[in-house]
Design a protein around this motif. Structure first.
Motif, short mmCIF file in Angstrom:
data_model
loop_
_atom_site.label_atom_id
_atom_site.label_comp_id
_atom_site.label_asym_id
_atom_site.label_seq_id
_atom_site.Cartn_x
_atom_site.Cartn_y
_atom_site.Cartn_z
N GLU A 24 33.45 36.06 31.71
CA GLU A 24 32.54 36.53 30.53
C GLU A 24 31.12 36.43 30.71
O GLU A 24 30.72 35.58 31.51
CB GLU A 24 33.00 35.45 29.40
N LYS A 25 30.48 37.54 30.14
CA LYS A 25 29.07 37.63 30.16
C LYS A 25 28.66 37.84 31.76
O LYS A 25 29.15 38.63 32.40
CB LYS A 25 28.37 36.56 29.60
N ASN A 26 27.82 37.01 32.23
CA ASN A 26 27.41 36.94 33.61
C ASN A 26 28.16 35.88 34.55
O ASN A 26 27.60 35.57 35.61
CB ASN A 26 25.92 36.84 33.84
N VAL A 27 29.39 35.33 33.95
CA VAL A 27 30.01 34.23 34.88
C VAL A 27 31.41 34.78 35.22
O VAL A 27 32.24 35.34 34.32
CB VAL A 27 30.11 33.02 33.79
N GLY A 28 31.61 34.24 36.25
CA GLY A 28 32.88 34.42 37.06
C GLY A 28 33.58 33.22 37.27
O GLY A 28 32.83 32.08 37.72
N CYS A 29 34.84 32.86 36.99
CA CYS A 29 35.63 31.69 37.42
C CYS A 29 36.75 31.60 38.36
O CYS A 29 37.43 32.72 38.09
CB CYS A 29 36.03 30.96 36.04
N PHE A 30 36.68 31.03 39.42
CA PHE A 30 37.58 31.17 40.41
C PHE A 30 38.05 29.77 40.80
O PHE A 30 37.58 28.72 40.81
CB PHE A 30 36.90 31.57 41.74
N GLU A 31 39.33 29.78 41.48
CA GLU A 31 39.82 28.44 41.97
C GLU A 31 38.90 28.01 43.27
O GLU A 31 38.43 28.60 44.06
CB GLU A 31 41.17 28.87 42.67
N PHE A 32 38.48 26.62 43.08
CA PHE A 32 37.71 26.18 44.00
C PHE A 32 38.38 25.59 45.25
O PHE A 32 39.32 24.87 45.08
CB PHE A 32 36.93 25.04 43.46
#
Length: 266
Positions: free
Chosen positions: A76-84
């Motif tokens: 979303e926007k300039n943010v990506g979310c991933f499994e750490f």
């Protein structure tokens, strides 16, 4: 931080707990959040193109299963979310060579390389750079320039990771897992090998031998092209280090190490 929390709430419908920021140099700001038992890597991208490219390759490899990657949760926007995945769980270097030999073989001369999302790994004006900055390449600048000006034996183009080094090879479920696809795109397959050879020069013969065995295409005279691609990568990194926020002592150590590796090929 408030913006990140709001984005995570929108994605997961729960409020996350901030754990820590990942130290060291990264192209994009990275931090880790906890959501129940999950740990989530949050990347804030400076470039929308970096975000789009990384999302594209996480989704592509998630479908074709050529390699294993962490889960991609969304953006979303300039943010990506991933499994750490913990960075101390380093993967097997030689399994990495086998995995990317498979990717290189699969995408060799593929029409998918024309996708504009691909990073384009070209090497322009490097001989001129070396000759104009001889102090950065003491005693061997002319020899380096000659190698860079030489013709490649094979001008292969395929899909390459673009930043294939040990810190981007982790372990997930006892198997190699790959991260950081901001530089992934079309380029010479040996460009991936060159970074491994710069960082693991003691394994030169084993790296080249394994790669030759695992690719599904014929590659005569691979040693000659390996030398040229290694020099291209080394010179590019030496030039780019001027703009990287690293301690000067570390920059000097990397510079010296790369010069030593190139000198061993001359």
């Amino acid at each position: 931080m408030k913006q990140i929390e709001n984005i995570l709430v929108n994605m997961f419908h729960k409020k996350p707990a901030f754990l820590y920021t990942i130290p060291g140099f990264h192209r994009n700001f990275q931090s880790v959040y906890k959501l129940g038992r999950q740990q989530i890597l949050v990347k804030e991208y400076n470039s929308k193109k970096d975000l789009k490219r990384e999302v594209f390759f996480y989704e592509m490899f998630g479908k074709n299963k050529l390699i294993i990657t962490p889960l991609f949760y969304g953006h979303e926007k300039n943010v990506g979310c991933f499994e750490f995945i913990e960075s101390d769980s380093k993967g097997d270097l030689f399994v990495g060579i086998e995995d990317w030999a498979r990717v290189h073989s699969c995408f060799l001369k593929s029409n998918e390389l024309n996708n504009p999302i691909m990073a384009n790994h070209k090497s322009k004006n490097l001989p001129e750079y070396v000759l104009n900055h001889e102090k950065e390449f003491p005693k061997i600048s002319k020899q380096i320039a000659e190698v860079l000006q030489s013709e490649s034996y094979q001008n292969f183009k395929t899909l390459i990771h673009g930043d294939l080094e040990k810190r981007n090879i982790l372990i997930k479920n006892n198997k190699n897992c790959y991260i950081d696809f901001e530089f992934t795109g079309r380029g010479h397959p040996l460009r991936d090998l060159s970074l491994l050879l710069l960082n693991h020069p003691q394994d030169k013969e084993k790296i080249i031998s394994m790669y030759r065995k695992k690719i599904s295409f014929d590659y005569e005279n691979i040693e000659k092209d390996t030398k040229k691609e290694l020099f291209i990568k080394a010179v590019q990194l030496i030039a780019e280090m001027k703009n990287i926020n690293l301690p000067s002592k570390r920059k000097k150590n990397i510079h010296t190490r790369f010069l030593k590796v190139m000198d061993s090929y001359l």
